[in-house]
Scaffold this active site. Structure first.
Site, mmCIF file in Angstrom:
data_model
loop_
_atom_site.group_PDB
_atom_site.id
_atom_site.type_symbol
_atom_site.label_atom_id
_atom_site.label_comp_id
_atom_site.label_asym_id
_atom_site.label_seq_id
_atom_site.Cartn_x
_atom_site.Cartn_y
_atom_site.Cartn_z
ATOM 1 N N GLY A 70 -14.641 -9.678 2.105
ATOM 2 C CA GLY A 70 -15.375 -10.743 2.790
ATOM 3 C C GLY A 70 -14.804 -12.129 2.661
ATOM 4 O O GLY A 70 -15.384 -13.083 3.185
ATOM 5 N N TYR A 114 -2.354 5.538 -4.462
ATOM 6 C CA TYR A 114 -3.424 6.509 -4.264
ATOM 7 C C TYR A 114 -3.048 7.783 -5.024
ATOM 8 O O TYR A 114 -1.871 8.149 -5.072
ATOM 9 C CB TYR A 114 -3.607 6.856 -2.786
ATOM 10 C CG TYR A 114 -4.302 5.805 -1.970
ATOM 11 C CD1 TYR A 114 -5.580 5.364 -2.300
ATOM 12 C CD2 TYR A 114 -3.694 5.259 -0.843
ATOM 13 C CE1 TYR A 114 -6.227 4.403 -1.533
ATOM 14 C CE2 TYR A 114 -4.337 4.302 -0.073
ATOM 15 C CZ TYR A 114 -5.603 3.883 -0.433
ATOM 16 O OH TYR A 114 -6.241 2.933 0.319
ATOM 17 N N LYS A 139 -8.609 -0.759 -8.944
ATOM 18 C CA LYS A 139 -9.258 -1.289 -7.738
ATOM 19 C C LYS A 139 -10.385 -0.363 -7.275
ATOM 20 O O LYS A 139 -10.203 0.850 -7.219
ATOM 21 C CB LYS A 139 -8.228 -1.447 -6.624
ATOM 22 C CG LYS A 139 -8.755 -2.108 -5.350
ATOM 23 C CD LYS A 139 -7.623 -2.309 -4.364
ATOM 24 C CE LYS A 139 -8.053 -3.084 -3.141
ATOM 25 N NZ LYS A 139 -9.047 -2.360 -2.310
ATOM 26 N N HIS A 192 -13.886 -1.485 -0.876
ATOM 27 C CA HIS A 192 -12.844 -1.110 0.084
ATOM 28 C C HIS A 192 -13.081 -1.804 1.425
ATOM 29 O O HIS A 192 -12.879 -1.224 2.490
ATOM 30 C CB HIS A 192 -12.792 0.412 0.265
ATOM 31 C CG HIS A 192 -11.400 0.937 0.480
ATOM 32 N ND1 HIS A 192 -10.602 1.378 -0.545
ATOM 33 C CD2 HIS A 192 -10.655 1.081 1.606
ATOM 34 C CE1 HIS A 192 -9.444 1.790 -0.073
ATOM 35 N NE2 HIS A 192 -9.445 1.606 1.247
ATOM 36 N N SER A 231 0.824 -1.206 0.000
ATOM 37 C CA SER A 231 0.000 0.000 0.000
ATOM 38 C C SER A 231 0.859 1.258 0.000
ATOM 39 O O SER A 231 1.945 1.292 0.585
ATOM 40 C CB SER A 231 -0.895 0.007 1.247
ATOM 41 O OG SER A 231 -1.541 1.255 1.407
ATOM 42 N N THR A 276 -5.966 2.545 -6.881
ATOM 43 C CA THR A 276 -7.212 2.542 -6.123
ATOM 44 C C THR A 276 -8.046 3.761 -6.488
ATOM 45 O O THR A 276 -7.573 4.898 -6.413
ATOM 46 C CB THR A 276 -6.927 2.522 -4.608
ATOM 47 O OG1 THR A 276 -6.272 1.289 -4.285
ATOM 48 C CG2 THR A 276 -8.220 2.618 -3.815
#
Length: 387
Positions: free
Chosen positions: A313, A134, A256, A280, A111, A160
């Site tokens: 999930g 980002y 993403k 997210h 990240s 993202t």
């Protein structure tokens, strides 16, 4: 494998251990969603609604979960998702998770908001990894990040799109999330109950945002995630930005944060290699649909020119198999590997991957399939999955 880890049989086992070992603000950062957390809970719950067809008297010998994601060979259709503050779940967390992933044969994604820097991870793993970007207001900083990822031989860039502004995350606000944690009375009391974490943190110099501090203009100390994002994350992000980033990067590009069929069609037109169906982790738009419920519509809308992956999930190999059955070429796990990292460091991440692989392999066999190319909606009970 240690005796302790051999008795760990589910991702949930590791979550319980991580909750005991990781300081509250960092555990809550990983294990929470925005607002009411409705979308966060739906990501998991909607997987459980999908039922599998048991098949018998079929040849189950010689099974394989190997496939490719964006042209990269993977041991199973799983990559480690980019997660902020990973190095606060466990000292040097990004480096350890990257090593566990590369040893297992699946991709690791670093990240922008990591604790260990791009250069730290590149030196530690010496294998290509992916970098997540980002878009900030400071375009010079973004260009520098892209160039640093190139220099580190990152093999894909994950852009993202769903965090132009940050969703309201109540637990982070209440906990006063910062890296490193501020020495408030409440934090000091909580840290006193986490001696293992404290000792490992004392052994590393990496305690703040390694990709940002010392690289962004006038940033010498970045204690607050929220203040940085409020100041720098660019709300003007558009599809035109995707184009210049693609040109600047010049390599494999993954988009993403797609959760709408119309956006999927737009993503497919950019020439990117893959898109990730994602909300997210339920941490942005609370009230949005779960990732798995949107997957079939996005697969149809995206067409054949771009790979479709999903995250959100996934807590078992069965979840991965269900996503593949509904058209996903690959999946990404975030919280699942963070639980393993917080519980046992690199060995914990490895254990998560072993658990997912075993669950996926056994489930595929009991559904009467030998490899991923045979996995489709035929393994699912009609009426239990989203169309």
């Amino acid at each position: 494998m240690s005796q302790n880890l051999s008795k760990i049989t589910t991702v949930e086992d590791l979550r319980i251990i991580a909750r005991r070992r990781v300081p509250r603000m960092f555990y809550d950062y990983a294990d929470s969603g925005a607002w009411t957390e409705g979308t966060y809970r739906a990501n998991e719950a909607d997987f459980q609604k999908i039922k599998l067809r048991q098949r018998v008297a079929v040849d189950m010998d010689g099974r394989s979960l190997a496939t490719t994601m964006a042209g990269q060979h993977v041991a199973m259709p799983v990559a480690l998702a980019p997660t902020g503050l990973t190095g606060m779940q466990h000292a040097d967390g990004e480096m350890l998770a990257a090593k566990a992933a590369s040893d297992f044969g699946v991709p690791f994604t670093l990240s922008t908001m990591s604790i260990c820097s791009i250069e730290d991870v590149a030196r530690f793993t010496q294998k290509p990894f992916w970098f997540q970007l980002y878009v900030m207001r400071d375009r010079e900083f973004i260009e520098n990040l892209i160039d640093r990822a190139k220099a580190a031989n990152c093999s894909a860039l994950v852009l993202t799109l769903d965090l132009q502004i940050m969703g309201q995350r109540h637990k982070d606000i209440k906990n006063g999330l910062s890296a490193p944690p501020k020495p408030t009375l409440a934090n000091l009391i909580n840290l006193a109950t986490k001696p293992r974490w404290c000792m490992s943190m004392l052994g590393t110099p990496r305690r703040t945002f390694g990709n940002i501090v010392g690289h962004a203009k006038s940033v010498t100390d970045l204690s607050s995630l929220s203040s940085w994002t409020a100041e720098q994350f660019d709300p003007r992000l558009s599809w035109d930005d995707v184009e210049w980033i693609k040109k600047r990067w010049g390599g494999k590009l993954i988009l993403k944060g797609i959760l709408d069929a119309e956006d999927a069609r737009m993503a497919a037109q950019t020439g990117a290699d893959a898109l990730i169906v994602s909300n997210h982790g339920g941490r942005q738009l609370d009230g949005a649909l779960s990732s798995i419920s949107m997957l079939p519509a996005i697969v149809e809308a995206a067409g054949s020119n771009i790979e479709v992956w999903m995250d959100g999930g996934i807590r078992s190999g069965q979840d991965v198999l269900k996503a593949v059955a509904l058209g996903a070429r690959g999946t990404m796990i975030g919280r699942a590997f963070l639980y393993g990292l917080g519980a046992y460091g690199q060995d914990g991440v490895r254990r998560v991957l072993e658990i997912l692989y075993k669950e996926m392999d056994v489930t595929m066999a009991l559904c009467g399939r030998k490899n991923l190319s045979q996995v489709d909606r035929g393994i699912l009970v009609p009426g239990t999955y989203p169309e």
